[in-house]
Design a protein around this motif. Structure first.
Motif, PDB file in Angstrom:
ATOM      1  N   GLY A 101      39.888 -28.982  24.135  1.00 51.77           N
ATOM      2  CA  GLY A 101      40.673 -29.348  22.970  1.00 51.77           C
ATOM      3  C   GLY A 101      41.360 -30.682  23.210  1.00 51.77           C
ATOM      4  N   HIS A 102      41.949 -31.237  22.157  1.00 55.95           N
ATOM      5  CA  HIS A 102      42.632 -32.511  22.343  1.00 55.95           C
ATOM      6  C   HIS A 102      43.938 -32.608  21.572  1.00 55.95           C
ATOM      7  CE1 HIS A 102      41.681 -33.980  18.365  1.00 55.95           C
ATOM      8  NE2 HIS A 102      42.278 -35.095  18.647  1.00 55.95           N
ATOM      9  N   ALA A 124      49.571 -38.378  25.413  1.00 57.00           N
ATOM     10  CA  ALA A 124      48.987 -38.672  26.722  1.00 57.00           C
ATOM     11  C   ALA A 124      47.603 -39.285  26.568  1.00 57.00           C
ATOM     12  CB  ALA A 124      48.924 -37.404  27.564  1.00 57.00           C
ATOM     13  N   ILE A 125      46.850 -38.798  25.606  1.00 54.96           N
ATOM     14  CA  ILE A 125      45.507 -39.335  25.382  1.00 54.96           C
ATOM     15  C   ILE A 125      45.588 -40.783  24.910  1.00 54.96           C
ATOM     16  CG2 ILE A 125      43.462 -39.128  23.915  1.00 54.96           C
ATOM     17  CD1 ILE A 125      43.916 -36.046  24.126  1.00 54.96           C
ATOM     18  N   GLU A 126      46.518 -41.066  24.009  1.00 55.14           N
ATOM     19  CA  GLU A 126      46.691 -42.444  23.554  1.00 55.14           C
ATOM     20  C   GLU A 126      47.189 -43.338  24.684  1.00 55.14           C
ATOM     21  OE1 GLU A 126      49.260 -41.858  20.198  1.00 55.14           O
ATOM     22  OE2 GLU A 126      47.570 -41.810  18.818  1.00 55.14           O
ATOM     23  N   ALA A 127      48.000 -42.792  25.581  1.00 54.55           N
ATOM     24  CA  ALA A 127      48.546 -43.584  26.690  1.00 54.55           C
ATOM     25  C   ALA A 127      47.460 -44.072  27.639  1.00 54.55           C
ATOM     26  CB  ALA A 127      49.581 -42.760  27.458  1.00 54.55           C
ATOM     27  N   PRO A 170      41.761 -43.550  21.249  1.00 52.92           N
ATOM     28  CA  PRO A 170      42.365 -43.592  19.919  1.00 52.92           C
ATOM     29  C   PRO A 170      42.717 -42.196  19.403  1.00 52.92           C
ATOM     30  CG  PRO A 170      39.994 -43.766  19.729  1.00 52.92           C
ATOM     31  CD  PRO A 170      40.308 -43.776  21.201  1.00 52.92           C
ATOM     32  N   ARG A 171      43.649 -42.161  18.465  1.00 57.66           N
ATOM     33  CA  ARG A 171      43.946 -40.901  17.775  1.00 57.66           C
ATOM     34  C   ARG A 171      42.808 -40.654  16.795  1.00 57.66           C
ATOM     35  NH1 ARG A 171      49.142 -38.037  16.240  1.00 57.66           N
ATOM     36  NH2 ARG A 171      49.955 -39.357  17.872  1.00 57.66           N
ATOM     37  N   ARG A 172      42.247 -39.455  16.821  1.00 58.80           N
ATOM     38  CA  ARG A 172      41.114 -39.123  15.952  1.00 58.80           C
ATOM     39  C   ARG A 172      41.494 -37.993  15.003  1.00 58.80           C
ATOM     40  NH1 ARG A 172      38.403 -39.839  21.115  1.00 58.80           N
ATOM     41  NH2 ARG A 172      36.930 -41.550  20.936  1.00 58.80           N
ATOM     42  N   ALA A 220      37.301 -35.925  16.302  1.00 60.46           N
ATOM     43  CA  ALA A 220      37.389 -35.386  17.662  1.00 60.46           C
ATOM     44  C   ALA A 220      36.178 -34.516  17.974  1.00 60.46           C
ATOM     45  CB  ALA A 220      38.677 -34.588  17.829  1.00 60.46           C
ATOM     46  N   VAL A 221      35.770 -33.689  17.034  1.00 60.61           N
ATOM     47  CA  VAL A 221      34.593 -32.842  17.239  1.00 60.61           C
ATOM     48  C   VAL A 221      33.345 -33.710  17.383  1.00 60.61           C
ATOM     49  CG1 VAL A 221      33.088 -31.103  16.167  1.00 60.61           C
ATOM     50  CG2 VAL A 221      35.574 -30.815  16.126  1.00 60.61           C
TER      51      VAL A 221
END
Length: 66
Positions: free
Chosen positions: A29-30, A36-39, A43-45, A50-51
């Motif tokens: 999952g995200h 943290a993922i953006e850091a 990118p934000r999806r 994301a899928v």
């Protein structure tokens, strides 16, 4: 186990999996760790994006391009 390298995650899951007669399941999952993922530069999806990105990463056999 957020943002762990794949080999480290596999190793961490292997022992409980052996001790539980192969009953350990890992989910992907995200949404929970967006900051943290953006850091780390991803990118934000949207949920569909994301899928789609996950499917591409799993079927390409390589690293997901940003």
């Amino acid at each position: 186990m957020p943002l762990w390298p794949p080999a480290m995650l596999a190793e961490a899951a292997a022992t409980p999996n052996r001790l539980s007669a192969a009953r350990v399941r890992l989910g992907l999952g995200h949404r929970h760790f967006l900051g943290a993922i953006e850091a780390v530069g991803d990118p934000r999806r949207s949920p569909k994006g994301a899928v789609d990105a996950l499917e591409e990463a799993l079927t390409s056999g390589g690293r997901l391009e940003r």
